[in-house]
Design a protein around this motif. Structure first.
Motif, PDB file in Angstrom:
ATOM      1  N   ARG A 285      21.617 -56.938  12.303  1.00 44.24           N
ATOM      2  CA  ARG A 285      22.263 -58.192  12.757  1.00 44.24           C
ATOM      3  C   ARG A 285      21.260 -59.054  13.499  1.00 44.24           C
ATOM      4  O   ARG A 285      21.197 -60.277  13.280  1.00 44.24           O
ATOM      5  CB  ARG A 285      23.461 -57.884  13.644  1.00 44.24           C
ATOM      6  CG  ARG A 285      24.690 -57.379  12.892  1.00 44.24           C
ATOM      7  CD  ARG A 285      25.941 -57.422  13.753  1.00 44.24           C
ATOM      8  NE  ARG A 285      25.867 -56.560  14.932  1.00 44.24           N
ATOM      9  CZ  ARG A 285      26.206 -55.271  14.936  1.00 44.24           C
ATOM     10  NH1 ARG A 285      26.624 -54.686  13.822  1.00 44.24           N
ATOM     11  NH2 ARG A 285      26.126 -54.551  16.052  1.00 44.24           N
ATOM     12  N   LEU A 286      20.483 -58.455  14.381  1.00 36.90           N
ATOM     13  CA  LEU A 286      19.499 -59.250  15.125  1.00 36.90           C
ATOM     14  C   LEU A 286      18.468 -59.856  14.179  1.00 36.90           C
ATOM     15  O   LEU A 286      18.137 -61.050  14.287  1.00 36.90           O
ATOM     16  CB  LEU A 286      18.806 -58.373  16.174  1.00 36.90           C
ATOM     17  CG  LEU A 286      17.722 -59.126  16.986  1.00 36.90           C
ATOM     18  CD1 LEU A 286      17.919 -58.940  18.479  1.00 36.90           C
ATOM     19  CD2 LEU A 286      16.323 -58.717  16.576  1.00 36.90           C
ATOM     20  N   LEU A 287      17.953 -59.059  13.252  1.00 36.11           N
ATOM     21  CA  LEU A 287      16.964 -59.590  12.320  1.00 36.11           C
ATOM     22  C   LEU A 287      17.550 -60.699  11.464  1.00 36.11           C
ATOM     23  O   LEU A 287      16.845 -61.645  11.096  1.00 36.11           O
ATOM     24  CB  LEU A 287      16.420 -58.461  11.441  1.00 36.11           C
ATOM     25  CG  LEU A 287      15.587 -57.398  12.176  1.00 36.11           C
ATOM     26  CD1 LEU A 287      15.194 -56.273  11.213  1.00 36.11           C
ATOM     27  CD2 LEU A 287      14.334 -58.011  12.804  1.00 36.11           C
ATOM     28  N   GLY A 288      18.831 -60.613  11.177  1.00 39.64           N
ATOM     29  CA  GLY A 288      19.489 -61.670  10.413  1.00 39.64           C
ATOM     30  C   GLY A 288      19.586 -62.986  11.164  1.00 39.64           C
ATOM     31  O   GLY A 288      19.811 -64.033  10.542  1.00 39.64           O
ATOM     32  N   ARG A 289      19.418 -62.948  12.474  1.00 34.50           N
ATOM     33  CA  ARG A 289      19.476 -64.164  13.295  1.00 34.50           C
ATOM     34  C   ARG A 289      18.102 -64.807  13.483  1.00 34.50           C
ATOM     35  O   ARG A 289      17.999 -65.883  14.077  1.00 34.50           O
ATOM     36  CB  ARG A 289      20.049 -63.829  14.677  1.00 34.50           C
ATOM     37  CG  ARG A 289      21.500 -63.358  14.640  1.00 34.50           C
ATOM     38  CD  ARG A 289      21.920 -62.783  15.982  1.00 34.50           C
ATOM     39  NE  ARG A 289      21.782 -63.761  17.068  1.00 34.50           N
ATOM     40  CZ  ARG A 289      21.806 -63.435  18.364  1.00 34.50           C
ATOM     41  NH1 ARG A 289      21.954 -62.174  18.728  1.00 34.50           N
ATOM     42  NH2 ARG A 289      21.686 -64.379  19.278  1.00 34.50           N
ATOM     43  N   ILE A 290      17.050 -64.146  12.975  1.00 31.29           N
ATOM     44  CA  ILE A 290      15.692 -64.685  13.160  1.00 31.29           C
ATOM     45  C   ILE A 290      15.401 -65.693  12.051  1.00 31.29           C
ATOM     46  O   ILE A 290      15.507 -65.368  10.870  1.00 31.29           O
ATOM     47  CB  ILE A 290      14.647 -63.554  13.124  1.00 31.29           C
ATOM     48  CG1 ILE A 290      14.985 -62.457  14.150  1.00 31.29           C
ATOM     49  CG2 ILE A 290      13.257 -64.108  13.369  1.00 31.29           C
ATOM     50  CD1 ILE A 290      15.041 -62.906  15.588  1.00 31.29           C
ATOM     51  N   PRO A 291      15.014 -66.907  12.380  1.00 31.34           N
ATOM     52  CA  PRO A 291      14.741 -67.912  11.359  1.00 31.34           C
ATOM     53  C   PRO A 291      13.640 -67.465  10.401  1.00 31.34           C
ATOM     54  O   PRO A 291      12.706 -66.790  10.808  1.00 31.34           O
ATOM     55  CB  PRO A 291      14.303 -69.133  12.165  1.00 31.34           C
ATOM     56  CG  PRO A 291      14.862 -68.927  13.529  1.00 31.34           C
ATOM     57  CD  PRO A 291      14.872 -67.461  13.749  1.00 31.34           C
TER      58      PRO A 291
END
Length: 291
Positions: A285-291
Motif C-alpha cells: 500500500r505504501l509503495l502504491g502511494r509513491i509517485p
C-alpha cells in the motif's frame, strides 16, 4: 524462487574513513519505479531483507546495506564511528555512488533511526519510509534486553545450538516451524567453515547505553527526528509482542502525524520479519502511494 546469491549483485564501496562497505542490489534500475533502500537493525545485516527484496525486485530496484561492522562490510578501526550520524553519511555515499537521488527507506530498529536522520540531512532523498518496530520513543525494557544480549553474545558451538539460542532469545515469536527457526539463526549468524559466528563487530556494544543508564531513562525521546519524516508516506510496522515499541507510542505517532499508517503483526516480537501477510500488504500500500 531463487534464494541464493545469484538473486542479487554485490556493491562494494569505500566511505570517507576508508572502510569498504557492502550492499546487495536486487532488481533492475530500468523499472522506472522509485528504488527501495533497506536498512537493518543494530547487529543485523542485509540478510534480514532477502525475502522482501526477492518479492519486490520484479517491480523495482532494492538495495540492502550491511552497515559498517556488520555482515560483509569492514569493521571500523574506531568503534566510536558506530553511530547513527556516521551510518547516515555512509548511506548518502551509497546513494551518490549508485546515482540514486530518491528512495523509499525501509528501516528496521536502528535502521529506522538512520532513516529519520536521512530525512533531516537530505529531505529530498526520501520518497517514503517504513519504520519496522521503531519510533521516537523506545521502551527501556526492550533496550535493556538488547543490552543484555550484547553483553552475553557468544558464538554457538554449532548450527543446532545456534537455532536453540535464537529460540531462547526470542520467545515473543509465535507459530514458527523448525525450518523458520533455522532460517532465523542463519540471518543472525554467519557461517565460518560450517560453524556459526557472530555477524557483527562486538565493539558495537561499546556504543550502546549501559543497563544502569537505560534504567534511569537516560535515552531521550526523538520526536524532532520522527517529525522530519512528515510530508511523505510513512508506515510503522509493530510486532504485537514487541518490548521496544509500545502500542501507546504508535498511537502518539499517529496523533502527531495523522497520515501515518500503522500495522500490528500478530505473533511477532521485536522486530517483525516483514514477510508476514499484514506487513507485506501494508508495504505494498505504501509503495502504491509513491509517485
Amino acid at each position: 524462487m531463487d534464494h541464493g546469491a545469484s538473486a542479487y549483485r554485490e556493491i562494494r564501496f569505500t566511505v570517507q574513513d576508508g572502510l569498504t562497505l557492502v550492499a546487495r542490489d536486487y532488481g533492475s534500475a530500468e523499472t522506472g519505479a522509485t528504488p527501495v533502500l533497506c536498512l537493518p537493525g543494530l547487529t543485523r545485516n542485509a540478510k534480514d531483507f532477502h525475502e522482501l527484496a526477492l518479492r519486490l525486485a520484479p517491480r523495482r530496484r532494492v538495495l540492502a546495506l550491511d552497515f559498517r561492522g556488520r555482515g560483509r562490510s569492514d569493521r571500523a578501526a574506531d568503534w566510536r564511528s558506530y553511530t547513527v550520524p556516521v551510518e547516515c553519511t555512509d548511506v548518502l555515499q551509497l546513494l551518490a555512488l549508485t546515482g540514486i537521488g530518491r528512495v523509499v527507506a525501509i528501516g528496521t530498529s536502528r535502521g529506522g533511526l538512520v532513516a529519520m536522520a536521512l530525512a533531516a540531512a537530505r529531505p529530498a532523498a526520501l520518497a517514503g519510509v517504513v519504520l519496522n518496530d521503531v519510533g521516537p520513543v523506545l521502551e527501556s525494557e526492550g533496550l535493556i534486553q538488547i543490552r543484555r544480549r550484547l553483553d552475553g553474545a557468544t558464538a554457538p558451538r554449532d548450527w543446532a545450538d545456534a537455532t536453540e539460542a535464537v529460540k531462547a532469545a526470542n520467545p515473543g515469536f509465535e507459530g514458527l516451524t523448525e525450518a523458520d527457526w533455522q532460517a532465523f539463526a542463519r540471518r543472525l549468524y554467519r557461517d565460518e567453515n560450517g560453524r556459526p559466528a557472530l555477524d557483527y563487530d562486538p565493539d558495537i556494544a561499546r556504543t550502546f547505553p549501559t543497563e544502569a543508564m537505560l534504567e534511569s531513562g537516560a535515552l531521550p525521546p526523538a520526536w524532532p527526528s520522527f517529525m522530519a519524516l512528515a510530508g511523505r508516506p510513512v508506515l510503522v510496522v509493530r510486532g504485537a509482542n514487541s518490548d521496544l515499541l509500545s502500542a501507546a507510542t504508535v498511537k502518539a505517532m499517529q496523533t502527531a502525524m495523522p497520515a501515518l499508517e500503522a500495522v500490528t503483526v500478530p505473533g511477532r516480537a521485536h522486530p517483525p520479519f516483514l514477510t508476514e501477510p499484514e506487513a507485506e500488504a501494508a508495504i505494498d500500500r505504501l509503495l502504491g502511494r509513491i509517485p
